[in-house]
Design a protein around this motif. Structure first.
Motif, mmCIF file in Angstrom:
data_model
loop_
_atom_site.group_PDB
_atom_site.id
_atom_site.type_symbol
_atom_site.label_atom_id
_atom_site.label_comp_id
_atom_site.label_asym_id
_atom_site.label_seq_id
_atom_site.Cartn_x
_atom_site.Cartn_y
_atom_site.Cartn_z
ATOM 1 N N THR A 27 -88.758 63.577 81.567
ATOM 2 C CA THR A 27 -88.112 64.368 82.406
ATOM 3 C C THR A 27 -89.289 64.463 83.589
ATOM 4 O O THR A 27 -88.810 64.270 84.744
ATOM 5 C CB THR A 27 -87.938 65.884 82.051
ATOM 6 O OG1 THR A 27 -87.002 65.836 81.015
ATOM 7 C CG2 THR A 27 -87.514 66.704 83.053
ATOM 8 N N VAL B 178 -88.793 64.920 92.673
ATOM 9 C CA VAL B 178 -87.929 66.145 92.275
ATOM 10 C C VAL B 178 -89.132 67.043 91.718
ATOM 11 O O VAL B 178 -89.750 66.590 90.838
ATOM 12 C CB VAL B 178 -86.832 66.069 91.220
ATOM 13 C CG1 VAL B 178 -86.258 67.453 90.629
ATOM 14 C CG2 VAL B 178 -85.885 65.118 91.704
ATOM 15 N N TYR C 226 -79.365 65.042 86.602
ATOM 16 C CA TYR C 226 -80.129 65.453 85.476
ATOM 17 C C TYR C 226 -79.240 66.417 84.523
ATOM 18 O O TYR C 226 -79.554 66.160 83.319
ATOM 19 C CB TYR C 226 -81.375 66.180 85.878
ATOM 20 C CG TYR C 226 -82.316 66.458 84.570
ATOM 21 C CD1 TYR C 226 -83.311 65.560 84.322
ATOM 22 C CD2 TYR C 226 -82.186 67.570 83.962
ATOM 23 C CE1 TYR C 226 -84.035 65.799 83.274
ATOM 24 C CE2 TYR C 226 -82.861 67.981 83.085
ATOM 25 C CZ TYR C 226 -83.855 67.018 82.481
ATOM 26 O OH TYR C 226 -84.564 67.321 81.532
ATOM 27 N N ASP C 227 -78.660 67.077 85.205
ATOM 28 C CA ASP C 227 -77.902 68.216 84.313
ATOM 29 C C ASP C 227 -76.947 67.465 83.617
ATOM 30 O O ASP C 227 -76.368 67.663 82.429
ATOM 31 C CB ASP C 227 -77.380 69.313 85.145
ATOM 32 C CG ASP C 227 -78.514 70.363 85.547
ATOM 33 O OD1 ASP C 227 -79.670 70.237 85.087
ATOM 34 O OD2 ASP C 227 -78.212 71.162 86.455
ATOM 35 N N LYS D 230 -87.877 72.427 89.322
ATOM 36 C CA LYS D 230 -86.451 72.449 89.581
ATOM 37 C C LYS D 230 -85.692 72.306 87.977
ATOM 38 O O LYS D 230 -84.774 72.629 87.784
ATOM 39 C CB LYS D 230 -85.988 71.398 90.488
ATOM 40 C CG LYS D 230 -86.127 71.617 91.773
ATOM 41 C CD LYS D 230 -85.141 72.175 92.518
ATOM 42 C CE LYS D 230 -85.452 72.763 93.894
ATOM 43 N NZ LYS D 230 -84.448 73.484 94.432
ATOM 44 N N VAL D 231 -86.680 71.579 86.982
ATOM 45 C CA VAL D 231 -85.870 71.282 85.740
ATOM 46 C C VAL D 231 -86.598 72.115 84.672
ATOM 47 O O VAL D 231 -85.714 72.285 83.927
ATOM 48 C CB VAL D 231 -86.287 69.749 85.632
ATOM 49 C CG1 VAL D 231 -85.576 69.297 84.343
ATOM 50 C CG2 VAL D 231 -85.885 68.974 86.878
ATOM 51 N N ASP E 8 -80.781 68.567 95.225
ATOM 52 C CA ASP E 8 -79.844 69.145 94.317
ATOM 53 C C ASP E 8 -78.881 68.104 93.784
ATOM 54 O O ASP E 8 -78.371 68.377 92.644
ATOM 55 C CB ASP E 8 -78.829 69.925 95.612
ATOM 56 C CG ASP E 8 -79.730 71.317 95.819
ATOM 57 O OD1 ASP E 8 -80.367 71.584 95.235
ATOM 58 O OD2 ASP E 8 -78.949 71.817 96.867
ATOM 59 N N CYS F 225 -89.036 62.997 87.260
ATOM 60 C CA CYS F 225 -89.269 63.693 88.353
ATOM 61 C C CYS F 225 -90.282 63.028 89.377
ATOM 62 O O CYS F 225 -89.973 63.144 90.667
ATOM 63 C CB CYS F 225 -89.823 65.264 88.033
ATOM 64 S SG CYS F 225 -88.612 66.284 87.361
ATOM 65 N N LYS G 26 -79.839 65.215 92.865
ATOM 66 C CA LYS G 26 -80.627 64.488 91.602
ATOM 67 C C LYS G 26 -80.590 65.539 90.506
ATOM 68 O O LYS G 26 -80.447 65.048 89.304
ATOM 69 C CB LYS G 26 -81.837 64.132 92.088
ATOM 70 C CG LYS G 26 -81.794 62.807 93.059
ATOM 71 C CD LYS G 26 -83.162 62.381 93.378
ATOM 72 C CE LYS G 26 -83.753 63.319 94.587
ATOM 73 N NZ LYS G 26 -85.143 62.479 95.141
ATOM 74 N N LYS G 27 -80.816 66.538 90.743
ATOM 75 C CA LYS G 27 -80.956 67.688 89.853
ATOM 76 C C LYS G 27 -79.481 67.845 88.959
ATOM 77 O O LYS G 27 -79.441 67.880 87.743
ATOM 78 C CB LYS G 27 -81.135 69.122 90.417
ATOM 79 C CG LYS G 27 -80.738 70.368 89.580
ATOM 80 C CD LYS G 27 -82.013 70.222 88.250
ATOM 81 C CE LYS G 27 -82.117 71.742 87.681
ATOM 82 N NZ LYS G 27 -80.853 72.425 87.315
#
Length: 524
Positions: A489, A498, A385-386, A502-503, A379, A493, A381-382
């Motif tokens: 990306t 990841v 990324y966002d 998730k992405v 979460d 990952c 790491k996501k």
DNA sequence: GCCCGTGACTCAGAAATATTCCA
DNA sequence: GTGGAATATTTCTGAGTCACGGG
């Protein structure tokens, strides 16, 4: 519908046009004089000369609107089973249009439906908004099929396709002329997962990557040009600097029958303001009439140059607010010049390059900033990324309207946060009381652990709320779909464990299938 | 040669629809 | 477990970019 308070009978065709208007009752178009004027002109023609309806102001479309809303509600009120049955039927009917056989491969078709008649909804102050977009028939449509392929059927007996072509130098399956803008075409293409699209996607990103090897020289070049005595050279030097720094679009000249929007080459004096000592304030309507508002620090020679460009043109004539900042070239000229710097270079390559290199850099910085980054929660790491994605979206000025529900849902979130804070306060008091009681009351450690859990939950919720507020006008999707090399990306990952799901959602996973086997060490 | 219209493609946010989440 | 609100995804079609070919 009613006219001057009395019911009016309409022919089927007239009713269709009236319905197009009625359904737009709750939109902002209803407040736009251009929309109303264009619609009335079209409606008047459909009504015919001697019709009782003589103007829009005495028209009452609400009976039609109410009917359409009732139909919508009826559809909504169907049971789950009824809805599912309808969907099964619809899917079955559409199945055969969804694929095409291309060089022996089955490929997904993108938009297989022809655009239904409606009122043209141009963005921004479009001069043609409200015009009637006519129904398109097979006789209007040119199709492109294999030489030996059977000619596909259509539902209009007695009509033929406008033309049947066998052109393997283009990727479209069909096209027709837009009725609102007859010089424009509408196409049917293969879907994003198709080989043609995948191939050109890869090509796009490889071209942008190549710019990396040229960018140092290009920067040296344009910096030198800032001091050129040749106005065209000097202006181009500044323009390329803007592309490099701000990732602006090219900005081709536009006609009077289009919305008045600009890009780099069409910036007007009124769109830039020089703020001492070295800031330039940009304020203009770009693609889709989305406002671009940005104040940037620029190097002093650029500041001085822009100051000069906004005052007089290349021949020394004073400029007005509506005159172009760059008066010595247009987007085509600029692209021609870029070709000389790098094979295949064009203005839009800078945008792709900028977006991808920014994502690559931000992700790498985050990884380097912490020991054992890969060990963070998925979460967290996501969220990183966002954040990087958001930076790119802001760079590209990808905006969205504030969601209609934003305010109410934000109020709810605030309420929840406050409740959590209250709870924490209560727990803190309880904890202190337990400590004072020295073993006679509740166990203070148990309360402390409960407290710390609550605090973590609060922090998370606060962060979520802040992100939500932060992103209310930022559209992350556009850059993900079109600008950020998916290999960046996917490699990220892989490096950080990841899950790609998730992405990338299902469609992006499919669209970027060509990039999936990239190695984890890939850098843009 | 050049310029300008045309053709074909990518990219854009809103609206419609599907899925998930939460009381 | 349920229903409806919130959120995510998909569809839709308008709005750009840019190369090229013909006069």
């Amino acid at each position: 519908m009613l006219y001057d308070g009395r019911p009016v009978e309409l022919t089927a065709e007239q009713e269709e046009v009236a319905s197009m208007f009625a359904i737009m009752k709750e939109t902002d178009y209803m407040k736009k004089p251009t929309f109303l004027k264009n619609f009335w002109e079209g409606f008047k023609e459909v009504l015919g000369r001697s019709h009782v309806i003589k103007g829009l102001d005495k028209c009452d479309f609400s009976p039609i609107y109410d009917h359409l809303m009732a139909e919508r509600d009826k559809k909504k009120a169907l049971t789950k089973e009824e809805k599912a049955a309808i969907k099964v039927q619809k899917d079955a009917a559409e199945a055969k249009y969804k694929h095409a056989l291309v060089d022996g491969r089955q490929e997904q078709v993108g938009n297989f439906r022809v655009e239904p008649p409606s009122l043209f909804r141009g963005r921004g102050e479009h001069p043609k908004m409200g015009k009637i977009k006519q129904r398109v028939y097979p006789r209007d449509i040119t199709i492109n099929i294999g030489r030996d392929a059977p000619i596909p059927e259509h539902p209009y007996p007695g009509q033929r396709w406008k033309e049947v072509r066998h052109d393997n130098t283009v990727t479209w399956l069909a096209y027709w002329r837009d009725t609102v803008n007859p010089k424009e075409y509408k196409y049917v293409w293969l879907g994003a997962t198709s080989s043609f699209k995948a191939e050109s996607d890869l090509l796009k990103y490889e071209k942008a990557r190549k710019l990396k090897d040229y960018i140092d020289d290009i920067r040296k070049n344009y910096k030198r040009d800032w001091g050129s005595s040749d106005v065209r050279r000097k202006q181009m030097g500044v323009a390329v600097y803007f592309l490099d720094k701000l990732a602006l679009r090219a900005g081709h000249e536009k006609d009077d029958d289009e919305a008045d929007t600009v890009g780099c080459c069409t910036l007007k004096v009124e769109n830039v303001e020089c703020v001492p000592p070295n800031h330039i304030k940009f304020d203009f309507l770009g693609k889709d009439s989305i406002r671009y508002e940005n104040t940037v620090d620029v190097e002093v020679p650029v500041y001085k140059a822009v100051e000069a460009f906004t005052k007089v043109d290349a021949r020394g004539k004073r400029k007005g607010l509506r005159d172009m900042v760059f008066d010595t070239f247009d987007a085509t000229d600029l692209n021609k010049e870029l070709k000389a710097l790098m094979d295949g270079l064009s203005v839009k390559v800078f945008r792709t390059y900028n977006a991808s290199i920014t994502l690559d850099r931000l992700l790498a910085e985050m990884e380097e900033a912490e020991d054992a980054y890969a060990g963070k929660t998925v979460d967290a790491k996501k969220a990183d990324y966002d954040r990087a994605n958001k930076e790119v979206a802001i760079l590209c000025n990808h905006q969205r309207a504030v969601p209609k529900t934003h305010e109410t849902s934000m109020a709810k979130v605030t309420e929840k946060l406050n409740a959590m804070r209250e709870e924490i306060k209560a727990l803190e008091e309880e904890h202190e009381a337990a400590l004072r009681a020295k073993g006679k009351g509740k166990n203070p450690d148990a309360i402390a652990s409960k407290l710390s859990k609550k605090m973590t939950a609060l922090e998370r919720a606060e962060l979520q709320a802040a992100v939500k507020e932060d992103l209310k006008t930022v559209a992350l999707g556009t850059s993900k779909i079109n600008y950020m090399d998916p290999r960046i990306t996917i490699a990220w990952c892989k490096r950080n464990e990841v899950p790609i799901e998730k992405v990338f959602n299902k469609s992006l996973l499919n669209k970027f299938h060509w990039a999936m086997d990239v190695e984890s060490g890939f850098r843009f």
